[in-house]
Design a protein around this motif. Structure first.
Motif, PDB file in Angstrom:
ATOM      1  N   ARG A 205      63.569  31.622  53.871  1.00  0.00           N
ATOM      2  CA  ARG A 205      64.156  31.204  52.594  1.00  0.00           C
ATOM      3  C   ARG A 205      63.092  30.607  51.667  1.00  0.00           C
ATOM      4  N   ALA A 206      62.193  29.837  52.237  1.00  0.00           N
ATOM      5  CA  ALA A 206      61.107  29.266  51.429  1.00  0.00           C
ATOM      6  C   ALA A 206      60.254  30.372  50.817  1.00  0.00           C
ATOM      7  N   GLY A 207      60.020  31.438  51.585  1.00  0.00           N
ATOM      8  CA  GLY A 207      59.268  32.566  51.047  1.00  0.00           C
ATOM      9  C   GLY A 207      60.001  33.241  49.910  1.00  0.00           C
ATOM     10  N   GLU A 208      61.300  33.426  50.062  1.00  0.00           N
ATOM     11  CA  GLU A 208      62.095  34.044  48.998  1.00  0.00           C
ATOM     12  C   GLU A 208      62.045  33.220  47.716  1.00  0.00           C
ATOM     13  N   LEU A 209      61.966  31.893  47.871  1.00  0.00           N
ATOM     14  CA  LEU A 209      61.928  30.996  46.718  1.00  0.00           C
ATOM     15  C   LEU A 209      60.515  30.760  46.201  1.00  0.00           C
ATOM     16  N   ARG A 210      59.519  31.381  46.827  1.00  0.00           N
ATOM     17  CA  ARG A 210      58.116  31.236  46.446  1.00  0.00           C
ATOM     18  C   ARG A 210      57.696  29.771  46.490  1.00  0.00           C
ATOM     19  N   ILE A 211      57.855  29.185  47.662  1.00  0.00           N
ATOM     20  CA  ILE A 211      57.454  27.805  47.903  1.00  0.00           C
ATOM     21  C   ILE A 211      56.197  27.808  48.759  1.00  0.00           C
ATOM     22  N   PRO A 212      55.095  27.229  48.296  1.00  0.00           N
ATOM     23  CA  PRO A 212      53.925  27.086  49.166  1.00  0.00           C
ATOM     24  C   PRO A 212      54.330  26.299  50.411  1.00  0.00           C
ATOM     25  N   PHE A 213      54.071  26.866  51.589  1.00  0.00           N
ATOM     26  CA  PHE A 213      54.718  26.344  52.782  1.00  0.00           C
ATOM     27  C   PHE A 213      53.726  26.150  53.924  1.00  0.00           C
ATOM     28  N   THR A 214      54.018  25.134  54.726  1.00  0.00           N
ATOM     29  CA  THR A 214      53.244  24.842  55.935  1.00  0.00           C
ATOM     30  C   THR A 214      54.159  24.982  57.146  1.00  0.00           C
TER      31      THR A 214
END
Length: 743
Positions: free
Chosen positions: A153-162
């Motif tokens: 979901r974070a990828g779909e929302l384009r969130i820089p993620f760890t």
């Protein structure tokens, strides 16, 4: 390129430790009501802002509002749920210039989106791909499918993620590999994983009745102050897996293989083996939190200073980053409100290709590049818009035209011969009161690394230079608070005396404009009077250093105590009017903008047209590794391609006013300097014998080259070589077909 390892300067806020999970390894969680009130949050943020912290790490238990008391407190503060309170906290952090990174556990898409508006990055550890781990019993949201869903979901929302793995909680090697492969698959789809953490499990006692933040803060304060820390040993529980350093090294290598371009983070507080993991390929050490590790509170993070000293032993540089990695500092990944904070506070961390850097005072028009190159090749003077367009150029075909024109102009002005000088650098002292952010050389008077050569040592080094065959001695030092004009005169006389005893007359190329300005200040004399005395003492020419970028805006940002542009020009012009030739330099590839570099070139060309005193122009690319500017501003080493392009533009910008352009092999390396011979360069500088300023900034290209090496470089470029004097008289010629002979 020198290896760099990054870290984030952060502070941790455990906003709530109340958690719906029952993980057996966790000492952070509690099932009682735990929630920091707004006043405590604001107080922590104010303390963090005063400490120049850049990242706020918000750690929480999962869904703390499942606890009725927590839910009631939130409602009393006007929040319908816990995410609302986290958003409020992040907004207060942004107001103070702190960039929030949140780790709230498994979240719904709506919660991730709400947080995206006020965070620079977010995170969630995958931990493992095993669904049946004993360590996760009673914790349904630790099921890998649930966690991968949040990461997706974070990828779909384009969130820089760890994300990352928790190693040693009962999994097998195959499980670890499967977890990395799962992360690689989701990253391949969305490209949002900025780093993967490889964290080894360490067992903890329960902290029931104690605030983990207090335990962590006390441990960190003691360790940062004294260097004395403890890693309490606990026996592994029956469900855990022993983890060896070899296991972790192998895991680092697999992470690099499966997730190329993604940062690989290892915690430096959970084991003594982290330097070996850096050697194995780890690229990041995470947030070296000023108030400790709230997950492992008795295991404080080392301070940036402690880490830097340890990495220096392995030739690795430590560089600060933001919680969001540079490639994600773009409006498609970061909301405007967060990006505005980065632009206002941390704009130097934004890559030059990205948004957020200083806006030009005029539109950069790429259409002017072609005609400008033709005019420059003919020696015409370019305007600032034309120079800016050339310096900002990225199109391969346009850069090829710039290279060709620069090389043709070089051939016209300097011919085919590649020159060099046999010289020695001699820095009499590194004591300096200026405090430039780009310098790794200068030291305070009481610093353990401060030095001042004795006369005996100084004479010994002069004798070494003469024995080596040097014709030039280049002398520069820091701005020593106790030196007067007489001290500078004395060192010149000593150098002349010692060389004279050996039957030679060394050319003394000495004292930067900053040093001369200091002499003027302490003596009360004008620059022309100071130069008259220095000439009488033995000075033969002046280095045109301390120029950096001749734009007062840049100078104020990188060294507010440095002499302003007008003073630099005044000193150099006085040198020329006194009959002392000088070089001209530029230090580029840091925080300057193309239009600011264009102003530097205008100043240099104007001065040369008035006096004709410059012997050569020396581009010096910025070495970031062991400098404040590089460590705390995210400045990366300029690429070889950009270095060469800038060199060619410098040649064109100066037209026919300065015949010689030098490549600094100590800055860019001999291979790149050799390539620069086809980008407008005709001179390879000096042998140096010793070089402290670039070396202490982190240069990795050595401190000495012998004449045969410089001759061989010229011959590799298909060009004849010649040894020159400081003022470009030719002493020895080395045709391409001739054998290289030692000095």
């Amino acid at each position: 390129m020198r290896r760099r390892v990054t870290f984030s300067r952060n502070i941790t806020l455990s906003l709530s430790r109340t958690c719906r999970c029952y993980c057996k390894y966790c000492a952070f969680k509690t099932h009682r009501a735990h929630l920091h009130d707004p006043a405590a949050v604001v107080a922590l943020l104010d303390r963090a802002a005063r400490r120049n912290v850049k990242e706020l790490l918000v750690l929480t238990g999962e869904r703390p509002e499942v606890n009725p008391e927590v839910r009631a407190r939130l409602a009393g503060w006007g929040h319908a749920d816990f995410t609302s309170y986290v958003v409020w906290t992040c907004e207060r952090a942004l107001e103070r210039g702190l960039l929030p990174h949140t780790n709230l556990g498994v979240l719904e898409r709506e919660d991730l989106a709400r947080l995206r508006a006020v965070t620079a990055s977010q995170g969630l550890m995958l931990e493992s791909m095993r669904a049946d781990l004993v360590a996760h019993e009673g914790s349904p949201t630790k099921h890998p499918a649930r966690r991968l869903q949040t990461i997706r979901r974070a990828g779909e929302l384009r969130i820089p993620f760890t994300s990352g793995l928790l190693v040693g909680i009962g999994e097998t090697w195959e499980d670890r590999l499967a977890a990395l492969e799962a992360l690689a698959a989701v990253h391949a789809e969305f490209g949002h994983l900025q780093e993967v953490i490889l964290q080894n499990f360490v067992p903890h006692d329960s902290y029931y009745g104690r605030e983990v933040a207090d335990v962590a803060d006390a441990a960190a304060a003691r360790f940062w102050r004294t260097g004395i820390g403890e890693r309490p040993h606990r026996d592994l529980p029956a469900w855990a897996t022993a983890v060896s350093i070899e296991d972790m090294e192998r895991l680092v290598r697999e992470a690099r293989r499966l997730l190329p371009g993604v940062g690989v983070q290892v915690p430096p507080n959970l084991s003594e083996w982290w330097p070996r993991l850096v050697a194995a390929g780890a690229t990041d050490l995470g947030g070296l939190s000023a108030n400790g590790d709230h997950i492992s509170p008795e295991h404080p993070f080392p301070s940036p200073h402690q880490v830097r000293k340890r990495l220096e032993q392995d030739g690795v540089a430590l560089t600060e980053r933001l919680c969001v990695y540079p490639q994600y500092l773009d409006p498609q990944w970061i909301t405007q409100g967060v990006l505005d904070v980065v632009r206002a506070r941390y704009w130097t961390f934004i890559p030059r290709r990205g948004s957020g850097r200083r806006e030009p005072p005029f539109a950069i028009n790429a259409d002017v590049v072609g005609p400008a190159v033709e005019r420059a090749r003919a020696g015409a003077r370019l305007g600032r818009e034309e120079l800016t367009a050339l310096l900002a150029e990225t199109r391969p075909e346009a850069i090829a035209a710039i290279r060709t024109a620069a090389d043709e102009l070089r051939a016209e002005l300097a011919g085919e011969t590649v020159t060099f000088v046999v010289n020695r650098n001699l820095n009499v002292s590194n004591v300096c009161v200026v405090g430039c952010a780009f310098c790794g050389f200068g030291q305070g008077k009481r610093s353990p690394g401060a030095y001042e050569h004795s006369e005996e040592e100084f004479r010994r080094r002069v004798r070494e230079a003469v024995d080596y065959g040097a014709t030039e001695l280049c002398m520069q030092s820091g701005i020593h608070p106790d030196w007067g004009l007489e001290d500078y005169e004395r060192w010149l006389r000593v150098a002349k005396d010692e060389a004279g005893r050996m039957g030679t007359d060394l050319h003394l190329h000495a004292y930067s404009p900053m040093e001369v300005a200091h002499m003027c200040d302490v003596s009360g004399l004008a620059p022309r009077e100071v130069f008259a005395r220095l000439r009488e003492a033995g000075l033969d020419s002046t280095p045109g250093t301390a120029a950096e970028v001749l734009h007062d805006g840049v100078r104020e940002r990188i060294s507010p105590n440095k002499l302003p542009v007008a003073r630099w020009v005044e000193v150099i012009e006085a040198s020329h009017r006194s009959g002392l030739r000088s070089t001209a330099t530029v230090m580029f590839g840091h925080i300057e903008e193309p239009w600011e570099l264009a102003e530097h070139l205008r100043v240099v060309r104007d001065l040369q047209e008035r006096t004709g005193g410059f012997t050569e122009f020396v581009p010096l690319s910025f070495i970031p590794f062991q400098t404040l500017l590089g460590r705390t501003h995210g400045v990366q080493e300029i690429s070889r391609a950009e270095n060469l392009k800038h060199t060619a533009v410098f040649r064109l910008a100066l037209g026919r006013t300065i015949a010689s352009v030098q490549a600094s092999w100590v800055k860019m390396g001999l291979d790149a300097a050799t390539e620069a011979l086809s980008w407008g360069v005709n001179d390879l500088g000096g042998t140096l014998m010793e070089e402290n300023i670039s070396r202490l900034a982190g240069s990795y290209h050595g401190v000495r080259l012998d004449p045969p090496q410089l001759v061989a470089a010229a011959h590799r470029a298909g060009r004849p070589a010649a040894e020159r004097t400081t003022l470009y008289g030719l002493r020895r010629h080395f045709p391409v077909e001739s054998p290289v002979v030692a000095a």
